[in-house]
Design a protein around this motif. Structure first.
Motif, PDB file in Angstrom:
ATOM      1  N   ALA A 132       0.854  -1.188   0.000  1.00  0.00           N
ATOM      2  CA  ALA A 132       0.000   0.000   0.000  1.00  0.00           C
ATOM      3  C   ALA A 132       0.887   1.233   0.000  1.00  0.00           C
ATOM      4  N   GLN A 133       0.392   2.289  -0.637  1.00  0.00           N
ATOM      5  CA  GLN A 133       1.168   3.517  -0.765  1.00  0.00           C
ATOM      6  C   GLN A 133       0.227   4.712  -0.778  1.00  0.00           C
ATOM      7  N   GLU A 134       0.766   5.864  -0.396  1.00  0.00           N
ATOM      8  CA  GLU A 134      -0.007   7.096  -0.387  1.00  0.00           C
ATOM      9  C   GLU A 134       0.066   7.757  -1.759  1.00  0.00           C
ATOM     10  N   LYS A 135      -1.089   8.278  -2.219  1.00  0.00           N
ATOM     11  CA  LYS A 135      -1.135   9.022  -3.478  1.00  0.00           C
ATOM     12  C   LYS A 135      -2.245  10.058  -3.340  1.00  0.00           C
ATOM     13  N   ALA A 136      -1.874  11.316  -3.412  1.00  0.00           N
ATOM     14  CA  ALA A 136      -2.811  12.444  -3.348  1.00  0.00           C
ATOM     15  C   ALA A 136      -3.657  12.425  -2.070  1.00  0.00           C
ATOM     16  N   GLU A 191      -4.560   9.938  -0.224  1.00  0.00           N
ATOM     17  CA  GLU A 191      -5.326   8.708  -0.031  1.00  0.00           C
ATOM     18  C   GLU A 191      -4.365   7.525  -0.037  1.00  0.00           C
ATOM     19  N   LEU A 192      -4.838   6.373   0.446  1.00  0.00           N
ATOM     20  CA  LEU A 192      -4.034   5.153   0.439  1.00  0.00           C
ATOM     21  C   LEU A 192      -4.566   4.203  -0.624  1.00  0.00           C
ATOM     22  N   TYR A 193      -3.657   3.621  -1.396  1.00  0.00           N
ATOM     23  CA  TYR A 193      -4.022   2.697  -2.465  1.00  0.00           C
ATOM     24  C   TYR A 193      -3.239   1.405  -2.310  1.00  0.00           C
ATOM     25  N   LEU A 194      -3.869   0.305  -2.717  1.00  0.00           N
ATOM     26  CA  LEU A 194      -3.261  -1.018  -2.669  1.00  0.00           C
ATOM     27  C   LEU A 194      -2.796  -1.389  -4.072  1.00  0.00           C
ATOM     28  N   TYR A 195      -1.511  -1.659  -4.210  1.00  0.00           N
ATOM     29  CA  TYR A 195      -0.900  -1.993  -5.493  1.00  0.00           C
ATOM     30  C   TYR A 195      -0.500  -3.469  -5.505  1.00  0.00           C
ATOM     31  N   LEU A 240      -8.004   2.135  -0.692  1.00  0.00           N
ATOM     32  CA  LEU A 240      -8.299   1.636   0.649  1.00  0.00           C
ATOM     33  C   LEU A 240      -9.209   2.621   1.363  1.00  0.00           C
ATOM     34  N   LEU A 241     -10.197   2.101   2.054  1.00  0.00           N
ATOM     35  CA  LEU A 241     -11.187   2.933   2.721  1.00  0.00           C
ATOM     36  C   LEU A 241     -10.923   2.924   4.229  1.00  0.00           C
TER      37      LEU A 241
END
Length: 158
Positions: free
Chosen positions: A52-56, A58-62, A85-86
């Motif tokens: 998971a990483q931060e982008k803008a 928010e957190l996203y799962l790659y 990710l919520l």
């Protein structure tokens, strides 16, 4: 149809506990499409190489692989797409602050259904070095040997 109760694990990332020191765990929802949910309900997912990483903000799962749903049509999902990710805003801000420190990463530990909702357990983790991994293996072997010896002693074999 009544909503299912309890926790049904779909996939777990056992290698993450070997490669990382787990500092804190969080439960997050995932923004999924319909065919992704159906594929997860069929028990098909892989967390190998996922992070998971931060982008803008928010957190996203790659890198999480959810195979295409077999009965899906032309609107089937892409297996390795990025998934949002919520989490609550305070949790996101706290995690982003920790991620900006050097050496920390977000690693998914498991994907499961909790009361019918698809969730992912993510962990704030720090990478282990090779000697840390060896120490953990040696400690686990020693603990296992102690447990065996205690079991034999309790049965009167020694």
């Amino acid at each position: 149809m009544p909503r299912e109760k309890g926790r049904k694990v779909v996939a777990s990332n056992r290698k993450a506990r070997h490669d990382y020191t787990i500092l804190d765990t969080y439960e997050a929802g995932m923004a999924l499409t319909g065919t992704e949910v159906k594929s997860l309900r069929a028990g098909r997912a892989s967390l190998v190489d996922a992070f998971a990483q931060e982008k803008a903000g928010e957190l996203y799962l790659y890198g999480m692989h959810i195979p295409e749903y077999t009965q899906g049509t032309w609107n089937n999902h892409e297996p390795r797409r990025t998934r949002k990710l919520l989490l609550g805003r305070l949790e996101i801000d706290r995690l982003i602050g920790k991620l900006r420190e050097t050496g920390y990463t977000l690693v998914p530990l498991s994907v499961y259904f909790s009361d019918g909702w698809a969730k992912v357990e993510i962990a704030l983790a720090k990478g282990k070095r090779a000697y840390d991994k060896r120490q953990d293996l040696a400690k686990r072997d020693a603990d296992r040997e102690i447990t065996r010896a205690m079991g034999r002693r309790g049965k009167g074999m020694e």
